[in-house]
Motif scaffolding. Sequence first.
Motif, PDB file in Angstrom:
ATOM      1  N   PHE A  96       0.810  -1.226   0.000  1.00 27.62           N
ATOM      2  CA  PHE A  96       0.000   0.000   0.000  1.00 27.62           C
ATOM      3  C   PHE A  96       0.841   1.272   0.000  1.00 27.62           C
ATOM      4  CE2 PHE A  96       0.287  -1.957   4.219  1.00 27.62           C
ATOM      5  CZ  PHE A  96       1.062  -1.021   4.885  1.00 27.62           C
ATOM      6  N   ARG A  97       2.173   1.161  -0.066  1.00 20.37           N
ATOM      7  CA  ARG A  97       3.010   2.364   0.035  1.00 20.37           C
ATOM      8  C   ARG A  97       3.221   3.058  -1.310  1.00 20.37           C
ATOM      9  NH1 ARG A  97       8.171   0.471   3.418  1.00 20.37           N
ATOM     10  NH2 ARG A  97       8.229  -0.983   1.678  1.00 20.37           N
ATOM     11  N   GLY A  98       3.064   2.332  -2.405  1.00 24.49           N
ATOM     12  CA  GLY A  98       3.242   2.943  -3.718  1.00 24.49           C
ATOM     13  C   GLY A  98       4.678   3.315  -4.025  1.00 24.49           C
ATOM     14  N   GLU A  99       5.621   2.435  -3.681  1.00 24.06           N
ATOM     15  CA  GLU A  99       7.029   2.758  -3.872  1.00 24.06           C
ATOM     16  C   GLU A  99       7.779   1.773  -4.765  1.00 24.06           C
ATOM     17  OE1 GLU A  99       8.611   3.078   0.091  1.00 24.06           O
ATOM     18  OE2 GLU A  99       8.280   5.225   0.120  1.00 24.06           O
ATOM     19  N   ALA A 100       7.303   0.536  -4.876  1.00 23.98           N
ATOM     20  CA  ALA A 100       8.073  -0.513  -5.547  1.00 23.98           C
ATOM     21  C   ALA A 100       8.331  -0.209  -7.022  1.00 23.98           C
ATOM     22  CB  ALA A 100       7.363  -1.859  -5.398  1.00 23.98           C
ATOM     23  N   LEU A 101       7.294   0.099  -7.782  1.00 25.17           N
ATOM     24  CA  LEU A 101       7.468   0.358  -9.205  1.00 25.17           C
ATOM     25  C   LEU A 101       8.278   1.628  -9.450  1.00 25.17           C
ATOM     26  CD1 LEU A 101       3.991  -0.611 -10.698  1.00 25.17           C
ATOM     27  CD2 LEU A 101       6.160  -1.825 -10.966  1.00 25.17           C
ATOM     28  N   ALA A 102       8.086   2.624  -8.613  1.00 23.82           N
ATOM     29  CA  ALA A 102       8.868   3.856  -8.746  1.00 23.82           C
ATOM     30  C   ALA A 102      10.349   3.581  -8.514  1.00 23.82           C
ATOM     31  CB  ALA A 102       8.362   4.906  -7.754  1.00 23.82           C
ATOM     32  N   SER A 103      10.655   2.754  -7.522  1.00 24.19           N
ATOM     33  CA  SER A 103      12.040   2.401  -7.237  1.00 24.19           C
ATOM     34  C   SER A 103      12.633   1.573  -8.366  1.00 24.19           C
ATOM     35  CB  SER A 103      12.134   1.632  -5.919  1.00 24.19           C
ATOM     36  OG  SER A 103      11.756   2.441  -4.827  1.00 24.19           O
ATOM     37  N   ALA A 104      11.846   0.650  -8.918  1.00 30.05           N
ATOM     38  CA  ALA A 104      12.320  -0.179 -10.028  1.00 30.05           C
ATOM     39  C   ALA A 104      12.646   0.683 -11.238  1.00 30.05           C
ATOM     40  CB  ALA A 104      11.273  -1.229 -10.379  1.00 30.05           C
ATOM     41  N   ALA A 105      11.784   1.653 -11.527  1.00 26.28           N
ATOM     42  CA  ALA A 105      12.023   2.545 -12.663  1.00 26.28           C
ATOM     43  C   ALA A 105      13.284   3.368 -12.455  1.00 26.28           C
ATOM     44  CB  ALA A 105      10.821   3.463 -12.868  1.00 26.28           C
ATOM     45  N   GLU A 106      13.500   3.821 -11.245  1.00 28.34           N
ATOM     46  CA  GLU A 106      14.646   4.679 -10.942  1.00 28.34           C
ATOM     47  C   GLU A 106      15.967   3.927 -11.046  1.00 28.34           C
ATOM     48  OE1 GLU A 106      16.133   7.641  -7.311  1.00 28.34           O
ATOM     49  OE2 GLU A 106      14.453   6.268  -7.019  1.00 28.34           O
ATOM     50  N   MET A 107      15.975   2.642 -10.678  1.00 24.80           N
ATOM     51  CA  MET A 107      17.224   1.899 -10.582  1.00 24.80           C
ATOM     52  C   MET A 107      17.511   0.988 -11.769  1.00 24.80           C
ATOM     53  SD  MET A 107      17.471   0.880  -6.540  1.00 24.80           S
ATOM     54  CE  MET A 107      16.004  -0.137  -6.548  1.00 24.80           C
ATOM     55  N   ASP A 170      18.057  -4.488 -16.963  1.00 21.75           N
ATOM     56  CA  ASP A 170      19.266  -3.861 -16.399  1.00 21.75           C
ATOM     57  C   ASP A 170      19.027  -3.279 -15.010  1.00 21.75           C
ATOM     58  OD1 ASP A 170      20.808  -4.445 -18.655  1.00 21.75           O
ATOM     59  OD2 ASP A 170      20.159  -2.623 -19.673  1.00 21.75           O
ATOM     60  N   LEU A 171      18.561  -4.126 -14.107  1.00 17.98           N
ATOM     61  CA  LEU A 171      18.340  -3.679 -12.730  1.00 17.98           C
ATOM     62  C   LEU A 171      19.656  -3.210 -12.108  1.00 17.98           C
ATOM     63  CD1 LEU A 171      16.254  -3.434 -10.419  1.00 17.98           C
ATOM     64  CD2 LEU A 171      16.941  -5.731  -9.694  1.00 17.98           C
ATOM     65  N   PHE A 172      19.587  -2.145 -11.336  1.00 18.58           N
ATOM     66  CA  PHE A 172      20.734  -1.513 -10.673  1.00 18.58           C
ATOM     67  C   PHE A 172      21.727  -0.911 -11.666  1.00 18.58           C
ATOM     68  CE2 PHE A 172      19.902  -4.958  -7.312  1.00 18.58           C
ATOM     69  CZ  PHE A 172      18.996  -4.155  -6.645  1.00 18.58           C
ATOM     70  N   LYS A 173      21.248  -0.566 -12.844  1.00 12.86           N
ATOM     71  CA  LYS A 173      22.127   0.052 -13.840  1.00 12.86           C
ATOM     72  C   LYS A 173      22.738   1.341 -13.313  1.00 12.86           C
ATOM     73  CE  LYS A 173      22.193   1.838 -18.576  1.00 12.86           C
ATOM     74  NZ  LYS A 173      21.393   2.083 -19.801  1.00 12.86           N
ATOM     75  N   SER A 174      21.983   2.097 -12.553  1.00 11.26           N
ATOM     76  CA  SER A 174      22.462   3.375 -12.026  1.00 11.26           C
ATOM     77  C   SER A 174      23.240   3.212 -10.722  1.00 11.26           C
ATOM     78  CB  SER A 174      21.280   4.322 -11.797  1.00 11.26           C
ATOM     79  OG  SER A 174      20.350   3.748 -10.889  1.00 11.26           O
ATOM     80  N   LEU A 175      23.389   1.968 -10.251  1.00 15.89           N
ATOM     81  CA  LEU A 175      24.104   1.695  -9.001  1.00 15.89           C
ATOM     82  C   LEU A 175      25.155   0.610  -9.269  1.00 15.89           C
ATOM     83  CD1 LEU A 175      20.960   1.542  -6.703  1.00 15.89           C
ATOM     84  CD2 LEU A 175      22.566   3.443  -6.863  1.00 15.89           C
TER      85      LEU A 175
END
Length: 300
Positions: A96-107, A170-175
Amino acid sequence: MSITALPARAVQAIGSTQVLTDSASLVKELIDNALDAQATSITVEISYNTLDIIQVRDNGHGIAPVDRPMVCKRHCTSKIKDLDDLAQIGGASLGFRGEALASAAEMSGSLVVTTRILGEITAVSLKVSQSGEIEMYLAWTAIRTHSLLTLSYSEDRVSQAVGTTVRVTDLFKSLPVRRQTALKDSAKQLTKIKRILQTYAFARPSVRLHLKVLKAKNDKGNWIYAPKAKANVSDAAIKIIGTRAADQCHWIIWCSDNPPIPFAANGTGSQETDSSYRLEALMPKANGGKALLYILMRPV
């Protein structure tokens, strides 16, 4: 309930700075979303290194057109409107936090959400930017003698059954440091992901679950749980750990108003009881191994 942005008070109380720690956590979040969409079949496809491709496909109710622009925006959810709603949500939702997809897109290198609801002729494939926004494009529209420049969502019409597919590449591409660590632990991650699916099979024994490892040398990493109609947890135990191992377990049910009630692993005995809460566990006998436990159909 439509997707809306949570107020600052709720974000401050339930927000998290680290939602996705590895590939397995992303798979778990996507499975939770699928189950919240009432999916009865979920397929997980993941590259052998657990980073190149992570795709979860379900046959749930899909994402309504009005909700699609906000589906990957941080702190946007359809599960609650404010912090006070947490008192009523109970076990009705896994997230219910609404964070998972946003985090996936960012990383990740890319994130594509393909969805279709009942009544739509085709599915819509949406490309999501790292900021969680659906990618847009400029288009000229002719209106009689005038031309109009409009901003539209970049969406492709594709063939897909009702449901949703989330594809991350490419998960964690920015990390880069975290990516290198994840590559070293890919074998452990695959084992962890398989374990996650198995625990969900116990928690949701009527849901079909399929794990497919891409680019693997063999199919040993693949796993399928195909339940029969109206399957229960004892059926799941037999399919997952085998009849011999299941016979070494028994059910124990705790209720707030009653003492623990034991049942055989094969489901012998009535499990109907009235109480304010109930906790079920598939417990090994004295000479058994690990215990499997879930609360409100959520693996613990």
